[in-house]
Design a protein around this motif. Structure first.
Motif, PDB file in Angstrom:
ATOM      1  N   ASP A 132       0.834  -1.211   0.000  1.00 31.52           N
ATOM      2  CA  ASP A 132       0.000   0.000   0.000  1.00 31.52           C
ATOM      3  C   ASP A 132       0.865   1.257   0.000  1.00 31.52           C
ATOM      4  O   ASP A 132       0.560   2.230  -0.702  1.00 31.52           O
ATOM      5  CB  ASP A 132      -0.916   0.012   1.226  1.00 31.52           C
ATOM      6  CG  ASP A 132      -2.013  -1.040   1.146  1.00 31.52           C
ATOM      7  OD1 ASP A 132      -2.285  -1.517   0.031  1.00 31.52           O
ATOM      8  OD2 ASP A 132      -2.584  -1.384   2.195  1.00 31.52           O
ATOM      9  N   SER A 133       1.947   1.235   0.779  1.00 30.99           N
ATOM     10  CA  SER A 133       2.841   2.397   0.838  1.00 30.99           C
ATOM     11  C   SER A 133       3.494   2.654  -0.506  1.00 30.99           C
ATOM     12  O   SER A 133       3.636   3.807  -0.947  1.00 30.99           O
ATOM     13  CB  SER A 133       3.912   2.186   1.915  1.00 30.99           C
ATOM     14  OG  SER A 133       3.345   2.111   3.202  1.00 30.99           O
ATOM     15  N   ILE A 134       3.909   1.578  -1.176  1.00 29.35           N
ATOM     16  CA  ILE A 134       4.532   1.716  -2.496  1.00 29.35           C
ATOM     17  C   ILE A 134       3.541   2.302  -3.496  1.00 29.35           C
ATOM     18  O   ILE A 134       3.874   3.201  -4.280  1.00 29.35           O
ATOM     19  CB  ILE A 134       5.064   0.354  -2.978  1.00 29.35           C
ATOM     20  CG1 ILE A 134       6.236  -0.100  -2.092  1.00 29.35           C
ATOM     21  CG2 ILE A 134       5.502   0.431  -4.437  1.00 29.35           C
ATOM     22  CD1 ILE A 134       6.704  -1.510  -2.382  1.00 29.35           C
ATOM     23  N   LYS A 135       2.300   1.803  -3.482  1.00 29.21           N
ATOM     24  CA  LYS A 135       1.280   2.312  -4.397  1.00 29.21           C
ATOM     25  C   LYS A 135       1.005   3.786  -4.145  1.00 29.21           C
ATOM     26  O   LYS A 135       0.850   4.571  -5.081  1.00 29.21           O
ATOM     27  CB  LYS A 135      -0.005   1.496  -4.246  1.00 29.21           C
ATOM     28  CG  LYS A 135       0.092   0.080  -4.812  1.00 29.21           C
ATOM     29  CD  LYS A 135      -1.210  -0.663  -4.631  1.00 29.21           C
ATOM     30  CE  LYS A 135      -1.110  -2.077  -5.206  1.00 29.21           C
ATOM     31  NZ  LYS A 135      -2.365  -2.841  -4.992  1.00 29.21           N
ATOM     32  N   HIS A 136       0.934   4.167  -2.860  1.00 27.74           N
ATOM     33  CA  HIS A 136       0.711   5.576  -2.533  1.00 27.74           C
ATOM     34  C   HIS A 136       1.872   6.436  -3.029  1.00 27.74           C
ATOM     35  O   HIS A 136       1.675   7.546  -3.544  1.00 27.74           O
ATOM     36  CB  HIS A 136       0.549   5.739  -1.027  1.00 27.74           C
ATOM     37  CG  HIS A 136      -0.813   5.373  -0.516  1.00 27.74           C
ATOM     38  ND1 HIS A 136      -1.966   5.995  -0.948  1.00 27.74           N
ATOM     39  CD2 HIS A 136      -1.214   4.449   0.391  1.00 27.74           C
ATOM     40  CE1 HIS A 136      -3.009   5.482  -0.335  1.00 27.74           C
ATOM     41  NE2 HIS A 136      -2.584   4.532   0.479  1.00 27.74           N
ATOM     42  N   SER A 137       3.082   5.915  -2.897  1.00 21.90           N
ATOM     43  CA  SER A 137       4.260   6.655  -3.338  1.00 21.90           C
ATOM     44  C   SER A 137       4.237   6.857  -4.852  1.00 21.90           C
ATOM     45  O   SER A 137       4.509   7.966  -5.351  1.00 21.90           O
ATOM     46  CB  SER A 137       5.535   5.907  -2.923  1.00 21.90           C
ATOM     47  OG  SER A 137       6.691   6.565  -3.385  1.00 21.90           O
ATOM     48  N   ILE A 138       3.896   5.805  -5.592  1.00 18.87           N
ATOM     49  CA  ILE A 138       3.817   5.914  -7.049  1.00 18.87           C
ATOM     50  C   ILE A 138       2.699   6.872  -7.448  1.00 18.87           C
ATOM     51  O   ILE A 138       2.848   7.680  -8.369  1.00 18.87           O
ATOM     52  CB  ILE A 138       3.593   4.524  -7.676  1.00 18.87           C
ATOM     53  CG1 ILE A 138       4.801   3.632  -7.418  1.00 18.87           C
ATOM     54  CG2 ILE A 138       3.339   4.645  -9.180  1.00 18.87           C
ATOM     55  CD1 ILE A 138       4.611   2.191  -7.872  1.00 18.87           C
ATOM     56  N   HIS A 140       1.596   9.440  -5.740  1.00 14.31           N
ATOM     57  CA  HIS A 140       2.066  10.809  -5.492  1.00 14.31           C
ATOM     58  C   HIS A 140       3.064  11.250  -6.568  1.00 14.31           C
ATOM     59  O   HIS A 140       3.088  12.423  -6.956  1.00 14.31           O
ATOM     60  CB  HIS A 140       2.717  10.899  -4.115  1.00 14.31           C
ATOM     61  CG  HIS A 140       1.726  10.920  -2.984  1.00 14.31           C
ATOM     62  ND1 HIS A 140       0.695  11.831  -2.917  1.00 14.31           N
ATOM     63  CD2 HIS A 140       1.615  10.149  -1.881  1.00 14.31           C
ATOM     64  CE1 HIS A 140      -0.011  11.620  -1.829  1.00 14.31           C
ATOM     65  NE2 HIS A 140       0.516  10.601  -1.175  1.00 14.31           N
ATOM     66  N   GLU A 141       3.880  10.303  -7.031  1.00 15.03           N
ATOM     67  CA  GLU A 141       4.858  10.633  -8.074  1.00 15.03           C
ATOM     68  C   GLU A 141       4.162  11.117  -9.341  1.00 15.03           C
ATOM     69  O   GLU A 141       4.571  12.115  -9.957  1.00 15.03           O
ATOM     70  CB  GLU A 141       5.708   9.401  -8.382  1.00 15.03           C
ATOM     71  CG  GLU A 141       6.745   9.617  -9.469  1.00 15.03           C
ATOM     72  CD  GLU A 141       7.555   8.366  -9.771  1.00 15.03           C
ATOM     73  OE1 GLU A 141       8.283   8.385 -10.781  1.00 15.03           O
ATOM     74  OE2 GLU A 141       7.466   7.395  -9.009  1.00 15.03           O
TER      75      GLU A 141
END
Length: 258
Positions: A132-138, A140-141
């Motif tokens: 979930d954190s990775i998806k949120h980071s992508i 935001h990118e």
């Protein structure tokens, strides 16, 4: 993020990864009730406890492969059962407690279980708090990428944080202060999706997000940065257009012209 392309298919690796992840999650949603049944969860926990008593390691990872079940989902099942047995006298533990322990396994009192849960989170590419954190980071990118494009083009806009301060509960990523036109369609708002637009996800977004934006702000545009199924772009005349990149050719409105 590089938009790498697979030479044989002409499809970006981002798109392939998104499609695989979506299919995997659909599969887990269809079968998770079988694993969450009282009989199944009790059996899994008993098997785990017996293996733990024998001093085995990497138990849950092995079980998840055998069961064809997401490691994070299996870890959550075992954790819920463990907390129910050890702390809640057979009752189901609060979801907030379970979620907190999944995000921070060091909160789990049993160190061996904490290690097993931590492994499940780290090894799961499609579910769990790390994913979930990775998806949120992508996400935001690509929102930053959209904002950078708008800034470069000199388009005035407000973001969802600013809109929420004005009292809106459901907001697109960008509300344009002055509309633009894309291929003859007026665009008042833009939603950024760092994913592939398949039928299941798109229909869910339409129901939960896009039509709400349309009701509040009028016609808008959704950018699926990793591509989408062409047949889904059927609401253009109704006021929602789909694109896989920010359009190169837009028409800017002149607010001074009446």
């Amino acid at each position: 993020m590089n938009n790498l392309t697979c030479s044989q298919t002409g499809v970006s690796l981002n798109a392939l990864g998104s499609i695989f992840s979506q299919d995997y999650q659909k599969k887990m949603r269809k079968t998770h009730y079988l694993h969450y049944s009282p009989e199944a969860s009790t059996g899994y926990y008993k098997r785990f406890a017996e293996a733990l008593a024998r001093g085995e390691r990497n138990i849950l990872i092995g079980m998840s492969h055998e069961l064809d079940l997401s490691p994070a989902l299996l870890g959550r099942i075992i954790l819920e059962r463990h907390l129910s047995v050890t702390k809640y006298e057979g009752e189901t533990p609060p979801k907030t407690i379970v979620t907190s322990c999944m995000k921070e396994p060091s909160l789990i009192e049993d160190p061996r279980l904490a290690i097993e849960i931590h492994q499940c989170v780290l090894c799961d590419d499609h579910y769990g708090p790390l994913c979930d954190s990775i998806k949120h980071s992508i996400g935001h990118e690509y929102e930053f990428k959209l904002n950078h494009i708008l800034d470069r083009l000199g388009l005035a806009y407000i973001g969802e944080d600013q809109m929420r301060t004005k009292g809106y509960d459901k907001t697109p990523d960008v509300k344009l202060e002055v509309p633009i036109a894309v291929d003859g369609h007026i665009v008042n708002w833009i939603e950024s999706k760092a994913s592939f637009g398949d039928e299941h996800s798109h229909q869910g977004y339409l129901k939960e997000q896009f039509w709400s934006y349309w009701n509040r702000f009028g016609p808008g545009m959704v950018i699926y940065w990793f591509g989408f199924i062409d047949e889904l772009d059927v609401n253009q005349d109704k006021g929602i257009i789909l694109r896989d990149h920010f359009p190169e050719h837009i028409v800017k409105m002149d607010p001074s012209v009446k």
